[in-house]
Design an enzyme around this catalytic site. Structure first.
Site, PDB file in Angstrom:
ATOM      1  N   SER A   1      -0.541   2.447  14.815  1.00 29.74           N
ATOM      2  CA  SER A   1      -1.372   3.523  14.258  1.00 29.74           C
ATOM      3  C   SER A   1      -2.739   3.036  13.812  1.00 29.74           C
ATOM      4  O   SER A   1      -3.733   3.765  13.909  1.00 29.74           O
ATOM      5  CB  SER A   1      -0.647   4.185  13.076  1.00 29.74           C
ATOM      6  OG  SER A   1       0.513   4.865  13.518  1.00 29.74           O
TER       7      SER A   1
ATOM      8  N   CYS B   1      -5.128  11.184 -17.157  1.00 22.98           N
ATOM      9  CA  CYS B   1      -3.987  10.528 -17.800  1.00 22.98           C
ATOM     10  C   CYS B   1      -3.337  11.473 -18.814  1.00 22.98           C
ATOM     11  O   CYS B   1      -2.103  11.568 -18.914  1.00 22.98           O
ATOM     12  CB  CYS B   1      -4.439   9.234 -18.488  1.00 22.98           C
ATOM     13  SG  CYS B   1      -5.775   9.444 -19.696  1.00 22.98           S
TER      14      CYS B   1
ATOM     15  N   THR C   1       7.627   0.908  26.312  1.00 25.41           N
ATOM     16  CA  THR C   1       9.017   0.902  26.757  1.00 25.41           C
ATOM     17  C   THR C   1       9.126   1.513  28.151  1.00 25.41           C
ATOM     18  O   THR C   1       8.601   2.606  28.417  1.00 25.41           O
ATOM     19  CB  THR C   1       9.894   1.690  25.779  1.00 25.41           C
ATOM     20  OG1 THR C   1       9.792   1.089  24.484  1.00 25.41           O
ATOM     21  CG2 THR C   1      11.346   1.661  26.221  1.00 25.41           C
TER      22      THR C   1
ATOM     23  N   ASN D   1       4.059  11.858  16.881  1.00 25.76           N
ATOM     24  CA  ASN D   1       4.021  11.940  18.338  1.00 25.76           C
ATOM     25  C   ASN D   1       5.349  12.463  18.880  1.00 25.76           C
ATOM     26  O   ASN D   1       6.411  12.217  18.301  1.00 25.76           O
ATOM     27  CB  ASN D   1       3.691  10.572  18.938  1.00 25.76           C
ATOM     28  CG  ASN D   1       4.892   9.662  19.024  1.00 25.76           C
ATOM     29  OD1 ASN D   1       5.657   9.725  19.994  1.00 25.76           O
ATOM     30  ND2 ASN D   1       5.088   8.813  18.009  1.00 25.76           N
TER      31      ASN D   1
ATOM     32  N   CYS E   1      14.132   5.469  19.891  1.00 22.51           N
ATOM     33  CA  CYS E   1      13.171   6.560  20.104  1.00 22.51           C
ATOM     34  C   CYS E   1      13.734   7.842  19.504  1.00 22.51           C
ATOM     35  O   CYS E   1      14.810   8.298  19.896  1.00 22.51           O
ATOM     36  CB  CYS E   1      12.904   6.737  21.591  1.00 22.51           C
ATOM     37  SG  CYS E   1      11.660   7.996  21.941  1.00 22.51           S
TER      38      CYS E   1
ATOM     39  N   CYS F   1     -30.571   0.805   8.683  1.00 21.49           N
ATOM     40  CA  CYS F   1     -29.216   1.146   9.135  1.00 21.49           C
ATOM     41  C   CYS F   1     -28.768   2.537   8.712  1.00 21.49           C
ATOM     42  O   CYS F   1     -28.230   3.301   9.515  1.00 21.49           O
ATOM     43  CB  CYS F   1     -28.234   0.093   8.622  1.00 21.49           C
ATOM     44  SG  CYS F   1     -28.339  -0.219   6.834  1.00 21.49           S
TER      45      CYS F   1
ATOM     46  N   CYS G   1       0.496  13.067 -18.457  1.00 23.56           N
ATOM     47  CA  CYS G   1       1.422  12.707 -19.522  1.00 23.56           C
ATOM     48  C   CYS G   1       1.990  13.959 -20.185  1.00 23.56           C
ATOM     49  O   CYS G   1       3.162  14.002 -20.562  1.00 23.56           O
ATOM     50  CB  CYS G   1       0.717  11.834 -20.560  1.00 23.56           C
ATOM     51  SG  CYS G   1       1.823  11.136 -21.812  1.00 23.56           S
TER      52      CYS G   1
ATOM     53  N   GLY H   1     -42.423 -23.705   3.517  1.00 16.04           N
ATOM     54  CA  GLY H   1     -42.127 -22.515   2.728  1.00 16.04           C
ATOM     55  C   GLY H   1     -40.638 -22.284   2.646  1.00 16.04           C
ATOM     56  O   GLY H   1     -39.968 -22.190   3.681  1.00 16.04           O
TER      57      GLY H   1
ATOM     58  N   ARG I   1     -33.566  -6.173  -9.556  1.00 12.52           N
ATOM     59  CA  ARG I   1     -33.234  -5.823  -8.167  1.00 12.52           C
ATOM     60  C   ARG I   1     -32.599  -6.993  -7.423  1.00 12.52           C
ATOM     61  O   ARG I   1     -31.739  -6.801  -6.573  1.00 12.52           O
ATOM     62  CB  ARG I   1     -34.489  -5.368  -7.405  1.00 12.52           C
ATOM     63  CG  ARG I   1     -34.997  -4.018  -7.821  1.00 12.52           C
ATOM     64  CD  ARG I   1     -35.641  -3.275  -6.665  1.00 12.52           C
ATOM     65  NE  ARG I   1     -36.792  -3.959  -6.123  1.00 12.52           N
ATOM     66  CZ  ARG I   1     -36.957  -4.215  -4.819  1.00 12.52           C
ATOM     67  NH1 ARG I   1     -36.034  -3.857  -3.953  1.00 12.52           N
ATOM     68  NH2 ARG I   1     -38.040  -4.843  -4.385  1.00 12.52           N
TER      69      ARG I   1
END
EC number: 1.3.1.2
Length: 1025
Positions: free
Chosen positions: A817, A959, A575, A609, A671, A136, A963, A194, A235
């Site tokens: 969206s 952090c 609409t 838009n 709108c 893939c 701070c 098997g 594995r």
């Protein structure tokens, strides 16, 4: 002298020592000093280090592909989710990779696992061991970009591991009749030989089809085939193999161990005599392909084949594989592994874990001819295995009853491509152990005789039709290694999958029944799929709460039709208006937002838009609504309409829409661009009086429910909602897009820019960026108008975000969206995700999960890490000399565990059963409202502070910096270890957690001391409260 308040005190200056400062000059540091610095901070292996890491008895996960939740989400978000995805075409089992990665990105891990197991019953195994670079991943379109392809195997492993942790059983296809009501053919006896990947796959699909008498016969006393005996624990852990077998057994498949296919035990002939109607041969290749020079050599002398060695390693390292606990093979000194396939590399890395000091992998051809996948070769290289190409074994030298060396001759390839051995070039290599990994064969005459009368091909393997997997005997099928077509686990799985359909076809034909011309194998099902997500609102029954918003996905009714076919529960039309108000749009008009920064492609957090309402006529929409309702009577169709502030217009258009057969109306009063200039949309929706009157007009005109679509571009949206209710509206849609200007180019021109003049206007911002605004609107209306129906819209892009809106008081959910980012098929993810979220609420054992996210364990790179502080009472980061110390401590602990020789506990699978009622959609609507209130209702006594998990910390200092420059200077940052430490001046602001890149590395815990704010200057009066 009074202290200077605007300067940091000495203790704060000390904390700020490593805080970034603006550079004012170039920095001078010698090369020798920088080399020492580099060594101290190095996280990857030193290229000058040639010593093997001590790996004895260390069977921890070594895969580079393994991901934790953070890594999985980032990788899934990066995926393009391509059309006609090449990754899927490159997967032997044809997994819908695009869809399962979509689900992961949406935190619907059950949906992803369902998608994976539907096409591959060994989806977790394959996620761990698939050679994805050759399958893939090799087809990933992101190979054409700088950042490279997606880690598909890691994502597959992550999703299926999360599902494994859910402990939920597989169930029969809910659409099938009960077993006792199935036709006689489904009671036919089917045998499989098997218990490896091919048979497990075949049996799983046959059971999903409805067959109730399926038995797997396994020669060994353990199940799983090569997945158990030859793929190492580091594995592929045994509990993974066991989990997938248990899923198969959930469907009633039986496994009988200690039964082999042999002329002395079970044969095809005896099977037929016992009434079996079909058989599948999946016994693999049980014997090693052993070179003549090894004849007579034994394990006591130091010789193993891969068929000997790897099962011994498995028995000594895989908990639950066997009832007893076997010791690992004792391997010392130098090991030679012969071969260049995946098995050879597994032998090499396993030898290190059995005590080998050094491992040589010797092969006949060159590096470019190595058959192993790059992932395997790279792991062996990292563990300091040595590679010796162009050598062919000639002789094993034995002294004192032990192997001491091997002789090889050099090989060369001539101009015709033929490989020759040069007897003049001899190589003598000292060794203590030799492991032959020259492949496997089917050579046992007793097994071949048991397979009579099927035909064998010139390689001595059963002859099969590669499409149907049928042998020369019509009732016997075969797949996996024993056929010679499959070279990997996933290909063996597909052989079993392929055979299952044609076994089904054959068995049905024996009973005079037929099957569909196009194969239709059932999907993977669990009790989660039975959860009801229908909901009733305003007298309307929605089959699920997800629908198309009145926006681009509803540009035409043919698109709405496709959405219904995909599974969407309802849709609003784009609409539309009366013909006298018809519009013509400009272009460009829909653009990506800037809120995602420089991230291109799908997953945009916002769009802008300047598109107006539909360009199509009311006649088009009304006729189309009639057609849709005729063909989809169970789906809700809502006509979205818009007029100016004119009673006659609203009355006319509302009646036309009702007459078309629409289930309800949406009055677009919101709108934010263009239509307001025409006295429509926003021009009507910002004034409560106008809203109230319009709703009254429509109420007088129609009998069907209608909903007012509200704008967020007002100061008080509740007053608009209240006006709509007072006017007779049955509910409201909250909210429409937020008015905005998305961005300007460096020359000052806007985007989108229309025409030569490059003009623009304020547009509507949509997407997840406006979700906080939409959530506030929905909760505000729900709190002010209890029980008043709300159709939520604004950043709904997953089941998880949809549930947030349901908790906020909405009844149904509109989406736009998210479809622009993807396509209509996301509905499958939303439905399975919502079902899972509801179902998991009923499982007491999973109450510490956040939705579908398990509680986070301490990890690095997605792999659990031992708490070093508990082993040596000292905290160590994971870089430079500290990393070497950590490795040493872990190695010593592994040896200690080996010496203890603790017996393995048997694996037990306990499926979680709901102990609470599974909530319905109605049950969860408004659940969050009880937690919302005014600031004055919040406790300033119950304070929290930050707590950092040093084992998960990657020492980035984010952090610390936030701070310092945005907070309270309450974090110390060690100059040598870069471990942050929270001081007692922490105020619990939570900025550190907000910028930390590692999920749950920082948690907020209850403060144990009273909180006293630093006032700077003492109060002149006592506070009122």
């Amino acid at each position: 002298m009074a202290p200077v308040l605007s300067k940091d005190s000495a203790d704060i200056e000390s904390i700020l020592a490593l805080n970034p400062r603006t550079q004012t000059h170039a920095t001078l540091c010698s090369t020798s000093a920088k080399k020492l610095d580099k060594k101290h901070w190095k996280r990857n292996p030193d290229k000058n280090c040639f010593n093997c890491e001590k790996l004895e008895n260390n069977f921890d996960d070594i895969k580079h592909t393994t991901l934790g939740e953070r890594g999985a989400l980032r990788e899934a978000m990066r995926c393009l989710k391509c059309a006609d995805a090449p990754c899927q075409k490159s997967c032997p089992t044809n997994l819908d990779i695009k869809s399962f990665i979509t689900s992961i990105a949406n935190k619907n891990y059950y949906g992803a696992a369902k998608m994976i197991f539907s096409d591959n019953p060994l989806g977790l195994t394959c996620g761990m061991v698939c050679p994805t670079s050759d399958l893939c991943v090799g087809g990933c379109n992101l190979y054409a970009t700088e950042e490279g392809p997606i880690n598909i195997g890691g994502l597959q492993q992550f999703a299926t591991e999360v599902f494994k942790a859910m402990s939920i059983p597989q169930i029969r296809n809910p659409s099938l009749p009960p077993p006792e009501k199935m036709s006689e053919a489904y009671s036919a006896k089917i045998a499989l030989f098997g218990a490896g990947p091919a048979s497990i796959s075949c049996a799983s699909f046959l059971a999903r089809l409805g067959y109730s008498d399926i038995t797997i016969f396994e020669k060994q006393e353990y199940v799983g085939g090569l997945s158990t005996s030859e793929i190492p624990q580091f594995r592929l852990p045994y509990d993974v193999v066991n989990f997938e077998i248990e899923l198969m057994k959930d469907l009633g498949v039986k496994i009988i161990c200690g039964k082999s296919l042999s002329v002395n035990e079970m044969t095809l002939s005896t099977l037929k005599e016992k009434g079996y109607k079909a058989a599948f041969i999946g016994i693999g290749l049980p014997e090693p392909n052993k070179d003549a020079i090894f004849q007579g050599l034994t394990q006591d002398q130091g010789f193993y084949t891969s068929k000997d060695f790897l099962p011994l390693v498995a028995k000594g390292s895989k908990a639950g594989m066997c009832a007893c606990h076997s010791p690992l093979p004792s391997i010392r000194g130098v090991v030679i592994v012969l071969g260049a396939g995946d098995t050879a590399f597994d032998c090499a890395t396993s030898a290190l874990r059995c005590g080998a000091r050094r491992v040589f992998i010797v092969f006949r051809k060159g590096f470019v001819n190595i058959r192993a996948v790059p992932e395997e070769m790279e792991l062996a290289k990292e563990e300091k295995c040595e590679f010796l190409p162009f050598l062919s074994p000639r002789k094993v030298i034995v002294k004192g009853g032990r192997i001491v060396a091997m002789q090889f001759v050099r090989t060369e390839q001539d101009e015709t491509g033929k490989w020759n051995e040069d007897e003049d070039q001899m190589v003598h290599l000292k060794a203590d152990v030799v492991i032959s990994a020259f492949g496997s064969v089917l050579s046992d005459p007793k097994v071949k005789e048991a397979l009579s009368p099927i035909k064998f091909n010139r390689w001595g393997l059963p002859e099969v039709d590669p499409e149907t997997m049928q042998t020369s005997e019509a009732w016997v099928f075969a797949g996996g290694d024993v056929v010679g077509l499959a070279n990997t686990t996933v290909e063996s799985v597909n052989d079993g999958k392929q055979a299952s359909w044609y076994i089904h076809k054959y068995v049905q034909s024996q009973y005079g029944a037929s099957v569909s011309a196009k194969p239709e194998l059932p999907l993977f099902y669990t009790p989660i799929d039975l959860v009801d997500i229908s909901v009733e609102m305003a007298g309307l029954k929605f089959i699920n709460p997800f629908g198309l918003a009145s926006a681009t996905p509803a540009t035409s009714t043919s698109m709405i039709r496709r959405a219904f076919e995909a599974g969407w529960g309802f849709a609003l039309t784009k609409t539309f208006s009366l013909d006298k108000d018809i519009v013509t749009n400009v272009s460009p008009r829909i653009i990506r937002g800037t809120t995602s920064g420089p991230m291109y492609g799908p997953g945009q957090s916002s769009f802008l838009n300047i598109e107006l309402i539909s360009e199509k006529t009311a006649a088009y929409w009304c006729q189309s609504v009639t057609e849709l309702k005729a063909d989809f009577p169970d789906n809700i169709v809502i006509a979205s309409i818009m007029c100016s502030y004119n009673k006659n217009d609203w009355t006319e258009l509302a009646k036309k829409s009702e007459d078309s057969g629409a289930d309800a109306l949406e009055l677009n009063l919101s709108c934010p661009h263009g239509m307001g200039e025409r006295g429509m949309g926003l021009a009507c929706g910002q004034d409560p009086e106008l809203v109230r009157n319009i709703c009254r007009w429509v109420r007088q005109a129609v009998q069907i429910p209608f909903f007012a679509k509200l704008t967020p571009n007002v100061t008080d949206i509740v007053s608009i909602a209240r006006a709509a209710k007072e006017g007779g509206a049955n509910g409201v849609t909250a909210t429409n897009t937020v008015s905005g200007l998305m961005g300007l180019k460096s020359d000052g021109t806007p985007w989108p820019a229309v025409g030569i003049a490059k003009r623009t206007t304020y547009g509507g911002v949509s997407g997840t960026a406006i979700r906080p605004i939409a959530l506030r609107a929905v909760t505000s209306i729900a709190r002010a108008l209890p029980g008043f129906p709300i159709l939520a819209t604004g950043g709904i892009d997953s089941a998880e975000s949809g549930l947030q809106f349901l908790h906020s008081g909405a009844s149904v959910l509109q989406v736009c969206s998210a479809i622009q980012n993807q396509d209509f098929t996301v509905i499958e993810d939303y439905c399975t995700g919502l079902k899972a979220l509801l179902y998991l609420k009923s499982i007491e054992e999973l109450q510490d999960w956040d939705g579908q996210s398990p509680a986070t364990v301490s990890h690095q790179k997605g792999k659990p890490v031992p708490r070093i502080a508990e082993l040596m009472d000292k905290k160590l980061p994971s870089f430079g000399p500290y990393l070497e110390q950590r490795k040493k401590i872990i190695a010593e602990n592994k040896i200690r565990l080996k010496e203890q020789n603790v017996a393995f506990s048997p694996l037990k699978r306990n499926c979680f059963i709901p102990k609470r009622p599974i909530p319905t959609i109605k049950d969860v609507i408004g659940k969050a409202l009880q937690y919302l209130g005014t600031f004055g209702e919040l406790s300033n006594v119950e304070q929290v502070v930050a707590m950092i998990d040093e084992e998960m910390c990657i020492n980035c200092g984010k952090c610390y910096m936030t701070c310092n420059d945005s907070g309270y200077q309450a974090i110390q940052f060690d100059p040598e270890t870069h471990l942050p430490t929270i001081t007692d001046t922490c105020t619990g602001c939570t900025l550190c957690l907000s910028v930390c890149p590692i999920v749950d590395c920082i948690k907020m815990v209850s403060r144990t001391t009273p909180y006293e704010p630093k006032r700077g200057v003492p109060l002149s009066v006592n506070p009122v409260c």
